[in-house]
Design a protein around this motif. Structure first.
Motif, PDB file in Angstrom:
ATOM      1  N   UNK A   1      -2.576  -7.950 -17.205  1.00 40.58           N
ATOM      2  CA  UNK A   1      -3.716  -7.066 -16.956  1.00 40.58           C
ATOM      3  C   UNK A   1      -3.796  -6.778 -15.467  1.00 40.58           C
ATOM      4  N   UNK A   2      -3.920  -5.511 -15.113  1.00 40.18           N
ATOM      5  CA  UNK A   2      -4.063  -5.152 -13.708  1.00 40.18           C
ATOM      6  C   UNK A   2      -5.327  -4.327 -13.512  1.00 40.18           C
ATOM      7  N   UNK A   3      -6.021  -4.625 -12.449  1.00 37.04           N
ATOM      8  CA  UNK A   3      -7.282  -3.921 -12.200  1.00 37.04           C
ATOM      9  C   UNK A   3      -7.035  -2.538 -11.609  1.00 37.04           C
ATOM     10  N   UNK A   4      -5.981  -2.452 -10.763  1.00 33.75           N
ATOM     11  CA  UNK A   4      -5.735  -1.180 -10.080  1.00 33.75           C
ATOM     12  C   UNK A   4      -4.983  -0.206 -10.993  1.00 33.75           C
ATOM     13  N   UNK A   5      -4.962   1.062 -10.540  1.00 35.61           N
ATOM     14  CA  UNK A   5      -4.283   2.099 -11.321  1.00 35.61           C
ATOM     15  C   UNK A   5      -2.771   1.965 -11.222  1.00 35.61           C
ATOM     16  N   UNK A   6      -2.324   1.427 -10.073  1.00 33.84           N
ATOM     17  CA  UNK A   6      -0.890   1.391  -9.807  1.00 33.84           C
ATOM     18  C   UNK A   6      -0.291   0.054 -10.227  1.00 33.84           C
ATOM     19  N   UNK A   7       0.964   0.068 -10.661  1.00 35.37           N
ATOM     20  CA  UNK A   7       1.631  -1.221 -10.836  1.00 35.37           C
ATOM     21  C   UNK A   7       1.853  -1.874  -9.468  1.00 35.37           C
ATOM     22  N   UNK A   8       2.246  -3.136  -9.487  1.00 40.56           N
ATOM     23  CA  UNK A   8       2.325  -3.925  -8.247  1.00 40.56           C
ATOM     24  C   UNK A   8       3.057  -3.176  -7.145  1.00 40.56           C
ATOM     25  N   UNK A   9       2.470  -3.183  -5.956  1.00 42.21           N
ATOM     26  CA  UNK A   9       3.110  -2.531  -4.815  1.00 42.21           C
ATOM     27  C   UNK A   9       3.140  -3.461  -3.619  1.00 42.21           C
ATOM     28  N   UNK A  10       3.847  -3.043  -2.609  1.00 40.01           N
ATOM     29  CA  UNK A  10       4.093  -3.872  -1.431  1.00 40.01           C
ATOM     30  C   UNK A  10       2.900  -3.809  -0.484  1.00 40.01           C
ATOM     31  N   UNK A  11       2.022  -4.797  -0.610  1.00 42.55           N
ATOM     32  CA  UNK A  11       0.807  -4.789   0.200  1.00 42.55           C
ATOM     33  C   UNK A  11       1.112  -5.184   1.650  1.00 42.55           C
ATOM     34  N   UNK A  12       2.231  -5.901   1.837  1.00 48.72           N
ATOM     35  CA  UNK A  12       2.577  -6.327   3.203  1.00 48.72           C
ATOM     36  C   UNK A  12       2.834  -5.113   4.095  1.00 48.72           C
ATOM     37  N   UNK A  13       3.440  -4.095   3.506  1.00 50.80           N
ATOM     38  CA  UNK A  13       3.761  -2.904   4.300  1.00 50.80           C
ATOM     39  C   UNK A  13       2.820  -1.747   3.990  1.00 50.80           C
ATOM     40  N   UNK A  14       1.573  -2.098   3.708  1.00 51.85           N
ATOM     41  CA  UNK A  14       0.588  -1.102   3.314  1.00 51.85           C
ATOM     42  C   UNK A  14       0.454   0.011   4.357  1.00 51.85           C
ATOM     43  N   UNK A  15       0.494  -0.377   5.640  1.00 51.45           N
ATOM     44  CA  UNK A  15       0.242   0.640   6.673  1.00 51.45           C
ATOM     45  C   UNK A  15       1.345   1.693   6.708  1.00 51.45           C
ATOM     46  N   UNK A  16       2.520   1.385   6.113  1.00 49.92           N
ATOM     47  CA  UNK A  16       3.579   2.403   6.107  1.00 49.92           C
ATOM     48  C   UNK A  16       3.194   3.601   5.237  1.00 49.92           C
ATOM     49  N   UNK A  17       2.159   3.413   4.415  1.00 50.97           N
ATOM     50  CA  UNK A  17       1.630   4.513   3.605  1.00 50.97           C
ATOM     51  C   UNK A  17       1.158   5.668   4.492  1.00 50.97           C
ATOM     52  N   UNK A  18       0.666   5.303   5.665  1.00 49.95           N
ATOM     53  CA  UNK A  18       0.193   6.334   6.596  1.00 49.95           C
ATOM     54  C   UNK A  18       1.318   6.850   7.473  1.00 49.95           C
ATOM     55  N   UNK A  19       2.477   6.229   7.371  1.00 49.29           N
ATOM     56  CA  UNK A  19       3.611   6.708   8.165  1.00 49.29           C
ATOM     57  C   UNK A  19       4.520   7.563   7.298  1.00 49.29           C
ATOM     58  N   UNK A  20       4.024   7.930   6.113  1.00 50.81           N
ATOM     59  CA  UNK A  20       4.802   8.857   5.302  1.00 50.81           C
ATOM     60  C   UNK A  20       5.364   8.272   4.021  1.00 50.81           C
ATOM     61  N   UNK A  21       5.235   6.956   3.828  1.00 51.55           N
ATOM     62  CA  UNK A  21       5.739   6.395   2.568  1.00 51.55           C
ATOM     63  C   UNK A  21       4.783   6.792   1.441  1.00 51.55           C
ATOM     64  N   UNK A  22       5.358   7.006   0.249  1.00 52.57           N
ATOM     65  CA  UNK A  22       4.524   7.376  -0.885  1.00 52.57           C
ATOM     66  C   UNK A  22       4.234   6.135  -1.717  1.00 52.57           C
ATOM     67  N   UNK A  23       3.320   6.295  -2.682  1.00 49.86           N
ATOM     68  CA  UNK A  23       3.028   5.200  -3.596  1.00 49.86           C
ATOM     69  C   UNK A  23       4.315   4.732  -4.260  1.00 49.86           C
TER      70      UNK A  23
END
Lengths: 121, 830
Positions: free
Chosen positions: B32-54
């Motif tokens: 069971x997962x609470x979020x909409x997305x399957x498990x993702x790399x939370x360690x590199x979360x800030x790379x989301x703002x550097x252009x990485x996609x979900x």
């Protein structure tokens, strides 16, 4: 690739052999879509695939470098060098990347035809 | 056996992956997962703002779960647990029974109790959804404040800057940043680096309220002061998600966390907790590596083993806002139990501290700021209690006598944990190499080492090299599967056999069909040797894509056009010509860092038309698309400047026109400064020239980019002719001996003997090849032609510049633009 679909295949004229650079690719307009066509002159083989690179959804594969990995023909997207097999379309450089669609190609004299299935519905 | 896992974060995912690898017959796994997305790399979360996609951040694509027989229920958190009857019920009403229940619920951001936290503009930094909320709010935000100066807080502050909020303040309650990991001195160095990047920092600041009237306007402190901010990110720590466990009657800690024993069992024997929700020995382990270890331990015990968890090293290394920060072992033991060695360089922004045992024989731990290159080795020495041989300070500064620095991995014991994220030992990596996995990628795939944070990659590579060498295998740096030679060997072979096309080279000294690695490398060698037209038949498709179209491909598939503007000098007339042409073809224009003008958004079919007009106005190719000479930047020099010693512009133009079109293993940049004030920044270039009272100083092998390096002085006070001769020799020597895609700085770093050796070859001609190098360069200079002029004038070449082979007049209908500040921009890609 199955025999059932083979019967429904229709072939459209893409271009002439002289229009495609040896060991390179061109983009062929088909209806509203785009198909990348590749000429492996060293092997005397032709391949076709979708022109869209699934990684960043860019219409670019026809401008990529072609080559082979352990003999398997491949294309490298010019944007980030993701490589895809032109034999079956799977991504060779990243197992999580989506595969691309590949199309059969046939030659009649100097005319090149690409085989497509009519889009269902 | 049926296992229900609550939570699909990094640790929950690792549990799934590790247990499916065991291939247990009859295993049923429900997640069971609470979020909409399957498990993702939370360690590199800030790379989301550097252009990485979900999709880039996902640990495995969604279909991985089904492919491995796992039922994954996303967006559906568990609401109720009945340990008596062994069932869980989700929010949507799904009830599942279990034999074993695993909590991997992780943690949530801790929001300190204070007024105003429920307003618009207040965020936490935890999930992709949080980031999306920040992203949409950032468009209107002008000032950001991040509450909390720990690891996550600094990441959050960087994200605010990445989102375009230049005015960002970090607020920390403690007297220093990262109080748990680094000491006061280290923190000051870090703080200075962050200030230099434009971040504001306020320490000793106890936030008591968030101000505003529904929309946050600022934060108030205990001392009555406040700062304005319309975007506030709270990053004041984590709170274990134990509420479900507590409601089910499981024992939890007074400050949160599901109490577990050393088998990861909670207070019910068939219920486990792993990761940040688990409280072991009064400690929450807020890092991913111990969470992974817990997942391993839990699996072992569920399957009847008896491995136990014995705490975990909390060493970390990361890059915060571009600054290396690492803390390992015990970063600050009590002063009376250890001896400390400290190195501080305020100029370079480096601080290193190691704590040694009283007898100076063992390392206990330490802190590295600004340069964490020795982190892996130091950590191994702490973990494996390796006795320090030689001078203790060498551990910190590196041995200053020349020697093989990579030999360090040999000194590690076989069970040394090289990859702590994936628990891969030195022995496992060596075994993989012995079993035939001789490349980094192959070892990575086989052992899992370096697949998470990647920090151990250099050690893994060293281990591969040394294992191969110890087996008596000659480690050769061959190009790819099609050529069993290094670039330098290929260069000599191609010249000796007088090979002129890529196909010739492949036929004579290669095999197979070639690939995207050897094609551009061989093309570059051919261009460096013969300087023939690169698009001549047979060579065109062997060029890297940008070289093939003589332009740089940009987002959306259009190209950018850069005419050469030697030395950055341009007449008003030519400026107007660029303006007129850019307007005609609807191109976005920008001044580049190399003192020229880049025009973006050209359709491939328009390129020959644009160049036809540029050439008619007296321009030529700028080779911005090639691994070739780019620009020779200059300051205005003695013609205008009251400090100028020589005419730096004229000399820059002379240098640029001499080496224009020169193809090399990588791009080449240069600059000429008219005096020691160095306005042209020549010391950051592959070759840079600075005027002195007596002549010129020539510097070589500098670069900017991701790893800036200052150039070294090659020769001082030389005249203009000598300077050119030395550059001829230097460039030709580089072109002939460097590996593909190696900048001059890296080339020099790998060169035995370094700059002294290079000076001997270039200035003192120790190899007796100076004359040959100069002659070869002169040949290239004499053979120069503008590639674009040739294309424009040759119909067969022009024909290749169209998008559709069967509809040459049509442009790619998929190309779309947006508008930004009155110019067009490429549509953002997905």
């Amino acid at each position: 690739m199955s025999t059932i679909t083979k019967e429904k295949m229709s072939w459209f004229f893409a271009c002439k052999v002289e229009d495609v650079p040896a060991n390179g690719g061109v983009c062929v307009k088909y209806k509203d879509g785009q198909i990348a066509l590749f000429y492996f002159a060293r092997r005397g083989e032709w391949y076709a695939s979708q022109n869209l690179c699934p990684h960043r959804k860019q219409m670019a594969l026809s401008r990529g470098m072609i080559g082979a990995q352990q003999g398997e023909p491949k294309v490298a997207c010019p944007f980030h060098k993701k490589t895809f097999s032109l034999a079956d379309g799977r991504c060779l450089s990243d197992e999580h990347e989506c595969a691309i669609k590949v199309y059969p190609v046939k030659l009649e004299d100097d005319r090149i035809y690409i085989g497509v299935h009519p889009i269902p519905g | 056996m049926k296992i229900v896992v609550i939570g699909n974060g990094m640790v929950g995912f690792k549990f799934c992956r590790k247990i499916t690898e065991r291939q247990i017959p009859g295993l049923q796994l429900v997640v069971f997962g609470e979020e909409r997305h399957p498990a993702y790399d939370r360690v590199h979360l800030s790379s989301y703002f550097e252009g990485k996609s979900t999709a880039d951040l996902l640990l495995a694509p969604k279909n991985w779960y089904a492919d491995n027989g796992i039922r994954l229920l996303l967006g559906d958190p568990v609401h109720h647990i009945s340990p008596g009857v062994q069932t869980v019920t989700s929010k949507s009403g799904i009830t599942e029974s279990y034999d074993v229940l695993v909590f991997a619920t992780g943690s949530s951001a801790f929001v300190p109790p204070m007024p105003g936290t429920d307003q618009k503009g207040v965020f936490v930094y935890r999930t992709l959804d949080d980031l999306d909320l920040m992203k949409s709010a950032a468009r209107k935000a002008r000032r950001a404040a991040v509450i909390g100066g720990g690891l996550l807080g600094l990441e959050a502050a960087k994200s605010c800057m990445d989102l375009g909020i230049a005015d960002t303040t970090i607020v920390e309650y403690a007297p220093r940043l990262m109080p748990r990991q680094i000491d006061q001195n280290g923190s000051e160095i870090l703080q200075r680096q962050l200030l230099a990047l434009g971040l504001k920092i306020r320490t000793n600041a106890y936030t008591t309220s968030i101000r505003g009237d529904g929309q946050a306007t600022g934060i108030g402190f205990e001392d009555g002061t406040s700062i304005p901010a319309d975007m506030i990110v709270i990053s004041a720590g984590i709170r274990p998600r134990d509420e479900l466990a507590a409601a089910a009657g499981l024992e939890t800690g007074s400050r949160g966390g599901i109490v577990v024993n050393n088998k990861m069992q909670a207070s019910h024997a068939n219920i486990y907790a792993i990761g940040e929700c688990a409280l072991y020995d009064h400690t929450i382990y807020g890092l991913v590596a111990p969470g992974y270890e817990m997942a391993d331990i839990a699996i072992d015990n569920i399957l009847g083993g008896d491995r136990s968890f014995g705490g975990f090293d909390m060493s970390t290394k990361l890059k915060l806002v571009g600054v290396d920060v690492a803390s390992f072992g015990d970063p600050f033991p009590p002063p009376d139990t250890c001896r400390v060695i400290v190195f501080e360089d305020q100029v370079a922004g480096v601080y290193k501290r190691i704590n040694m045992t009283d007898d100076g024989q063992y390392i206990l731990g330490g802190i590295l700021i600004g340069d964490a290159s020795s982190y892996n080795m130091l950590l191994q020495k702490v973990k494996n209690k390796i006795k320090v041989t030689g001078k203790p300070e060498d551990e910190l500064l590196g041995s200053r006598s020349s020697g093989d620095s990579a030999a360090g991995v040999l000194g590690l014991p076989p069970d040394a944990m090289i990859c702590s994220c994936e628990s891969v030992s030195k022995a496992a990596i060596c075994k993989a190499v012995e079993d035939g996995h001789e490349t980094f990628n192959s070892v990575k795939k086989c052992t899992g080492a370096s697949t998470s944070c990647g920090g151990c990659a250099p050690m893994v590579k060293d281990l591969i090299t040394y294992t191969l060498k110890s087996q008596g295998k000659y480690v050769r740096n061959v190009l790819c599967e099609h050529f069993g030679y290094s670039r330098q060997e290929l260069f000599d072979l191609i010249r000796l056999r007088n090979l002129r096309t890529y196909d010739d080279v492949l036929d004579h000294i290669g095999q197979g069909d070639g690939c995207e690695v050897c094609k551009p490398a061989v093309s570059s060698i051919l261009a460096s040797l013969w300087n023939d037209m690169i698009l001549a038949k047979g060579n065109d498709t062997a060029q890297d894509s940008n070289d093939r179209y003589l332009a740089n491909i940009q987002k959306g598939g259009t190209y950018s056009v850069v005419p050469r503007i030697p030395g950055g000098e341009i007449t008003p007339q030519k400026l107007m010509a660029i303006g007129r042409i850019a307007e005609k073809y609807n191109l976005y224009t920008k001044i580049t860092g190399g003192q020229r003008i880049d025009m973006f958004g050209a359709h491939v079919g328009d390129l020959p038309l644009i160049w036809e007009e540029l050439i008619a106005e007296g321009f030529e190719s700028g080779h911005a698309y090639g691994k070739a000479l780019r620009t020779v930047k200059s300051c205005v020099g003695s013609t205008w400047c009251r400090f100028g010693l020589h005419d730096s512009v004229s000399y820059a133009i002379r240098v640029e026109e001499r080496y224009r079109g020169l193809r090399a293993p990588h791009k080449l940049k240069s600059a000429v400064s008219g005096c020691i004030r160095e306005c042209a920044e020549a010391q950051s270039k592959d070759f840079g020239i600075i005027a002195t009272e007596k002549g010129w100083n020539l510097y070589v092998c500098g670069n900017g980019g991701s790893k800036p390096q200052h150039a070294h002085l090659l020769a001082a006070d030389i005249d203009s002719e000598t300077c050119i001769r030395y550059i001829d020799r230097f460039l030709m020597f580089y072109i002939k001996t460097a590996d593909p895609l190696t900048r001059t700085a890296t080339w020099l770093n790998k060169m035995d003997g370094g700059i002294d050796y290079l000076r001997n070859v270039v200035v003192k001609d120790s190899l007796g090849i100076a004359e040959e190098l100069e002659r070869e360069m002169q040949l290239l200079v004499d053979n120069y032609k503008c590639e674009w002029r040739e294309v424009v004038e040759t119909p067969a070449l022009r024909k290749r510049f169209s998008h559709f082979v069967n509809a040459p007049e049509d442009k790619d209908p998929n190309v779309r633009f947006e508008t930004l500040r009155g110019q067009k921009k490429a549509l953002e890609w997905k």
